[in-house]
Design a protein around this motif. Sequence first.
Motif, PDB file in Angstrom:
ATOM      1  N   HIS A   1     -13.656  -5.720  -2.348  1.00  0.00           N
ATOM      2  CA  HIS A   1     -13.333  -4.731  -3.388  1.00  0.00           C
ATOM      3  C   HIS A   1     -13.301  -3.352  -2.752  1.00  0.00           C
ATOM      4  CE1 HIS A   1     -14.752  -2.267  -7.080  1.00  0.00           C
ATOM      5  NE2 HIS A   1     -13.444  -2.288  -7.014  1.00  0.00           N
ATOM      6  N   TYR A   2     -12.192  -2.636  -2.990  1.00  0.00           N
ATOM      7  CA  TYR A   2     -12.017  -1.285  -2.474  1.00  0.00           C
ATOM      8  C   TYR A   2     -11.604  -0.389  -3.621  1.00  0.00           C
ATOM      9  CZ  TYR A   2     -11.892  -4.023   1.753  1.00  0.00           C
ATOM     10  OH  TYR A   2     -12.204  -4.914   2.746  1.00  0.00           O
ATOM     11  N   ALA A   3     -12.334   0.693  -3.837  1.00  0.00           N
ATOM     12  CA  ALA A   3     -12.022   1.642  -4.910  1.00  0.00           C
ATOM     13  C   ALA A   3     -11.617   2.974  -4.296  1.00  0.00           C
ATOM     14  CB  ALA A   3     -13.230   1.829  -5.823  1.00  0.00           C
ATOM     15  N   PHE A   4     -10.528   3.536  -4.814  1.00  0.00           N
ATOM     16  CA  PHE A   4      -9.981   4.788  -4.312  1.00  0.00           C
ATOM     17  C   PHE A   4     -10.005   5.839  -5.401  1.00  0.00           C
ATOM     18  CE2 PHE A   4      -8.356   1.373  -1.772  1.00  0.00           C
ATOM     19  CZ  PHE A   4      -8.578   1.837  -0.494  1.00  0.00           C
ATOM     20  N   THR A   5     -10.362   7.053  -5.033  1.00  0.00           N
ATOM     21  CA  THR A   5     -10.474   8.149  -5.977  1.00  0.00           C
ATOM     22  C   THR A   5      -9.102   8.618  -6.442  1.00  0.00           C
ATOM     23  OG1 THR A   5     -12.494   8.907  -4.886  1.00  0.00           O
ATOM     24  CG2 THR A   5     -11.366  10.481  -6.314  1.00  0.00           C
ATOM     25  N   ALA A   6      -8.944   8.679  -7.743  1.00  0.00           N
ATOM     26  CA  ALA A   6      -7.765   9.290  -8.349  1.00  0.00           C
ATOM     27  C   ALA A   6      -8.196  10.649  -8.892  1.00  0.00           C
ATOM     28  CB  ALA A   6      -7.219   8.413  -9.470  1.00  0.00           C
ATOM     29  N   ARG A   7      -7.284  11.598  -8.863  1.00  0.00           N
ATOM     30  CA  ARG A   7      -7.625  12.945  -9.322  1.00  0.00           C
ATOM     31  C   ARG A   7      -7.431  13.119 -10.818  1.00  0.00           C
ATOM     32  NH1 ARG A   7      -4.243  14.942  -4.205  1.00  0.00           N
ATOM     33  NH2 ARG A   7      -3.028  13.255  -5.083  1.00  0.00           N
ATOM     34  N   SER A   8      -6.813  12.129 -11.465  1.00  0.00           N
ATOM     35  CA  SER A   8      -6.606  12.190 -12.911  1.00  0.00           C
ATOM     36  C   SER A   8      -6.428  10.778 -13.450  1.00  0.00           C
ATOM     37  CB  SER A   8      -5.354  13.021 -13.244  1.00  0.00           C
ATOM     38  OG  SER A   8      -4.189  12.337 -12.814  1.00  0.00           O
ATOM     39  N   ARG A   9      -6.547  10.645 -14.743  1.00  0.00           N
ATOM     40  CA  ARG A   9      -6.297   9.350 -15.373  1.00  0.00           C
ATOM     41  C   ARG A   9      -4.827   8.967 -15.241  1.00  0.00           C
ATOM     42  NH1 ARG A   9     -10.246   9.323 -20.730  1.00  0.00           N
ATOM     43  NH2 ARG A   9     -12.171   9.678 -19.535  1.00  0.00           N
ATOM     44  N   ALA A  10      -3.956   9.959 -15.246  1.00  0.00           N
ATOM     45  CA  ALA A  10      -2.529   9.682 -15.062  1.00  0.00           C
ATOM     46  C   ALA A  10      -2.277   9.059 -13.689  1.00  0.00           C
ATOM     47  CB  ALA A  10      -1.709  10.961 -15.235  1.00  0.00           C
ATOM     48  N   GLU A  11      -3.007   9.496 -12.664  1.00  0.00           N
ATOM     49  CA  GLU A  11      -2.867   8.885 -11.338  1.00  0.00           C
ATOM     50  C   GLU A  11      -3.321   7.436 -11.360  1.00  0.00           C
ATOM     51  OE1 GLU A  11      -4.671  10.849  -7.994  1.00  0.00           O
ATOM     52  OE2 GLU A  11      -3.160  12.437  -7.975  1.00  0.00           O
ATOM     53  N   VAL A  12      -4.391   7.135 -12.087  1.00  0.00           N
ATOM     54  CA  VAL A  12      -4.857   5.746 -12.218  1.00  0.00           C
ATOM     55  C   VAL A  12      -3.753   4.900 -12.849  1.00  0.00           C
ATOM     56  CG1 VAL A  12      -6.518   4.207 -13.352  1.00  0.00           C
ATOM     57  CG2 VAL A  12      -7.302   6.373 -12.358  1.00  0.00           C
ATOM     58  N   ASP A  13      -3.176   5.406 -13.935  1.00  0.00           N
ATOM     59  CA  ASP A  13      -2.095   4.685 -14.614  1.00  0.00           C
ATOM     60  C   ASP A  13      -0.917   4.450 -13.673  1.00  0.00           C
ATOM     61  OD1 ASP A  13      -3.702   4.912 -16.885  1.00  0.00           O
ATOM     62  OD2 ASP A  13      -2.466   6.490 -17.788  1.00  0.00           O
ATOM     63  N   ALA A  14      -0.529   5.487 -12.932  1.00  0.00           N
ATOM     64  CA  ALA A  14       0.614   5.393 -12.021  1.00  0.00           C
ATOM     65  C   ALA A  14       0.314   4.443 -10.862  1.00  0.00           C
ATOM     66  CB  ALA A  14       0.989   6.780 -11.507  1.00  0.00           C
ATOM     67  N   PHE A  15      -0.914   4.469 -10.348  1.00  0.00           N
ATOM     68  CA  PHE A  15      -1.329   3.534  -9.300  1.00  0.00           C
ATOM     69  C   PHE A  15      -1.147   2.097  -9.776  1.00  0.00           C
ATOM     70  CE2 PHE A  15      -4.835   0.606  -8.445  1.00  0.00           C
ATOM     71  CZ  PHE A  15      -4.681   0.371  -7.087  1.00  0.00           C
ATOM     72  N   HIS A  16      -1.665   1.793 -10.966  1.00  0.00           N
ATOM     73  CA  HIS A  16      -1.604   0.432 -11.494  1.00  0.00           C
ATOM     74  C   HIS A  16      -0.154  -0.021 -11.640  1.00  0.00           C
ATOM     75  CE1 HIS A  16      -2.110  -2.743 -14.635  1.00  0.00           C
ATOM     76  NE2 HIS A  16      -3.104  -3.071 -13.830  1.00  0.00           N
ATOM     77  N   LYS A  17       0.670   0.819 -12.206  1.00  0.00           N
ATOM     78  CA  LYS A  17       2.088   0.498 -12.400  1.00  0.00           C
ATOM     79  C   LYS A  17       2.778   0.275 -11.047  1.00  0.00           C
ATOM     80  CE  LYS A  17       6.315   2.233 -14.538  1.00  0.00           C
ATOM     81  NZ  LYS A  17       6.925   3.316 -15.322  1.00  0.00           N
ATOM     82  N   ALA A  18       2.544   1.161 -10.085  1.00  0.00           N
ATOM     83  CA  ALA A  18       3.167   1.048  -8.761  1.00  0.00           C
ATOM     84  C   ALA A  18       2.676  -0.191  -8.021  1.00  0.00           C
ATOM     85  CB  ALA A  18       2.897   2.304  -7.945  1.00  0.00           C
ATOM     86  N   ALA A  19       1.387  -0.479  -8.111  1.00  0.00           N
ATOM     87  CA  ALA A  19       0.828  -1.643  -7.420  1.00  0.00           C
ATOM     88  C   ALA A  19       1.403  -2.939  -7.978  1.00  0.00           C
ATOM     89  CB  ALA A  19      -0.697  -1.633  -7.524  1.00  0.00           C
TER      90      ALA A  19
ATOM     91  N   TYR B   1       0.814  -1.221   0.000  1.00  0.00           N
ATOM     92  CA  TYR B   1       0.000   0.000   0.000  1.00  0.00           C
ATOM     93  C   TYR B   1       0.846   1.270   0.000  1.00  0.00           C
ATOM     94  CZ  TYR B   1      -4.314  -2.619   0.233  1.00  0.00           C
ATOM     95  OH  TYR B   1      -5.369  -3.443  -0.082  1.00  0.00           O
ATOM     96  N   ASP B   2       2.013   1.253   0.634  1.00  0.00           N
ATOM     97  CA  ASP B   2       2.914   2.409   0.554  1.00  0.00           C
ATOM     98  C   ASP B   2       3.201   2.749  -0.905  1.00  0.00           C
ATOM     99  OD1 ASP B   2       3.139   2.602   3.332  1.00  0.00           O
ATOM    100  OD2 ASP B   2       5.183   1.783   3.403  1.00  0.00           O
ATOM    101  N   GLN B   3       3.513   1.742  -1.694  1.00  0.00           N
ATOM    102  CA  GLN B   3       3.868   1.963  -3.099  1.00  0.00           C
ATOM    103  C   GLN B   3       2.639   2.237  -3.963  1.00  0.00           C
ATOM    104  OE1 GLN B   3       6.796  -0.853  -4.716  1.00  0.00           O
ATOM    105  NE2 GLN B   3       7.357  -1.352  -2.609  1.00  0.00           N
ATOM    106  N   ALA B   4       1.567   1.471  -3.739  1.00  0.00           N
ATOM    107  CA  ALA B   4       0.368   1.625  -4.573  1.00  0.00           C
ATOM    108  C   ALA B   4      -0.334   2.959  -4.345  1.00  0.00           C
ATOM    109  CB  ALA B   4      -0.607   0.472  -4.291  1.00  0.00           C
ATOM    110  N   PHE B   5      -0.325   3.464  -3.108  1.00  0.00           N
ATOM    111  CA  PHE B   5      -1.024   4.708  -2.799  1.00  0.00           C
ATOM    112  C   PHE B   5      -0.210   5.962  -3.088  1.00  0.00           C
ATOM    113  CE2 PHE B   5      -4.082   2.824   0.621  1.00  0.00           C
ATOM    114  CZ  PHE B   5      -4.901   2.341  -0.385  1.00  0.00           C
ATOM    115  N   ALA B   6       1.101   5.838  -3.219  1.00  0.00           N
ATOM    116  CA  ALA B   6       1.939   7.025  -3.458  1.00  0.00           C
ATOM    117  C   ALA B   6       1.466   7.828  -4.673  1.00  0.00           C
ATOM    118  CB  ALA B   6       3.407   6.634  -3.588  1.00  0.00           C
ATOM    119  N   PRO B   7       1.146   7.205  -5.816  1.00  0.00           N
ATOM    120  CA  PRO B   7       0.681   7.991  -6.953  1.00  0.00           C
ATOM    121  C   PRO B   7      -0.656   8.700  -6.716  1.00  0.00           C
ATOM    122  CG  PRO B   7       1.407   5.832  -7.688  1.00  0.00           C
ATOM    123  CD  PRO B   7       1.342   5.797  -6.183  1.00  0.00           C
TER     124      PRO B   7
END
Length: 127
Positions: free
Chosen positions: A67-85, A19-25
Amino acid sequence: MIDHLGISVSNFDASKTFYDQAFAPLGASLLYVVPPEYTGGKKVGGYGRERPVFWLHEASPTGPGRHYAFTARSRAEVDAFHKAALAAGGKDNGAPGLRPHYHADYYGAFVFDPDGNNVEAVCHAPE
């Protein structure tokens, strides 16, 4: 409507690393660890942006399938979350992309955490 929520994790340290890595973006981090004298020796910590809203609680057994969904402020954050996770050991459960069957501007990505929970980052903003 939800103020905060918590999940049980089988290995707090492994989940914390994930979660440290996945939530950072998403701009979220571990904000508070409850002293063990208040938890019976179990590890408990809360993540958030301004205050803890997502809590990990060391317990066994945990059971997958949540299932837990977290709000991203942009599509780029979604992309970065996925990569980091994925880099943190998560397993892919849906690459970043539009999910128009949910909503026209629903852009999300899904991963399984170390306990098999389906964790998502989603952005509802158009592009």
